[in-house]
Design an enzyme around this catalytic site. Sequence first.
Site, PDB file in Angstrom:
ATOM      1  N   CYS A 165       8.458   9.705  16.477  1.00 41.93           N
ATOM      2  CA  CYS A 165       7.942   9.538  17.829  1.00 41.93           C
ATOM      3  C   CYS A 165       8.045  10.900  18.500  1.00 41.93           C
ATOM      4  O   CYS A 165       8.647  11.819  17.945  1.00 41.93           O
ATOM      5  CB  CYS A 165       8.756   8.483  18.572  1.00 41.93           C
ATOM      6  SG  CYS A 165       7.914   7.800  20.012  1.00 41.93           S
ATOM      7  N   CYS A 197       4.099   6.279  17.812  1.00 41.04           N
ATOM      8  CA  CYS A 197       3.292   6.671  18.967  1.00 41.04           C
ATOM      9  C   CYS A 197       2.134   7.533  18.475  1.00 41.04           C
ATOM     10  O   CYS A 197       2.261   8.260  17.493  1.00 41.04           O
ATOM     11  CB  CYS A 197       4.129   7.384  20.021  1.00 41.04           C
ATOM     12  SG  CYS A 197       4.650   9.049  19.639  1.00 41.04           S
ATOM     13  N   CYS A 223       2.184  14.170  11.711  1.00 43.31           N
ATOM     14  CA  CYS A 223       2.993  13.732  10.567  1.00 43.31           C
ATOM     15  C   CYS A 223       2.515  14.210   9.205  1.00 43.31           C
ATOM     16  O   CYS A 223       3.327  14.669   8.407  1.00 43.31           O
ATOM     17  CB  CYS A 223       3.113  12.211  10.558  1.00 43.31           C
ATOM     18  SG  CYS A 223       4.106  11.581  11.911  1.00 43.31           S
TER      19      CYS A 223
END
Length: 145
Positions: free
Chosen positions: A10, A83, A90
């Site tokens: 997140c 989120c 990522c």
Amino acid sequence: MQHPRLVIICTQNSARSQMTEAFFKKYGNDVLEVHSAGFEPTEVNPLAKQVMAEVGIDISSQRSKSVKEFLGRMQFGYVVAVCKKAEGRCPTIFPGVRKLFSWPFDDPAAVEGTDEEKLEKFREVRNDIEIKVQEFVNDYRKGLY
């Protein structure tokens, strides 16, 4: 035997990822090694601690962690982005990931209003997270991941 590693990502690692980490540890600790981190870590939100305590899970000893703590030190088989803001970052930051999951929960910390309205949003997100984690762990146990 070492379990596959899963990291929950997140932006701040203060609420959604902390609750997700706790539920993964509750439901899947025997099959997964679970961590959470943020790109801009702050501190664990007190309302996240409160709503998790309401369901019997103590996250008061958890802390916000930076993704930098894991880079080059751990390989992860699974990444769960909770989120949208963190999701796009990522794939490039965690090479070799088997599967990236996108679970863009609402940010309960962004809710404005009364204390009760804020708590209600935290409870709603907590409940949504618990359901999603239970589904994941059940599917994982069936060999679907």
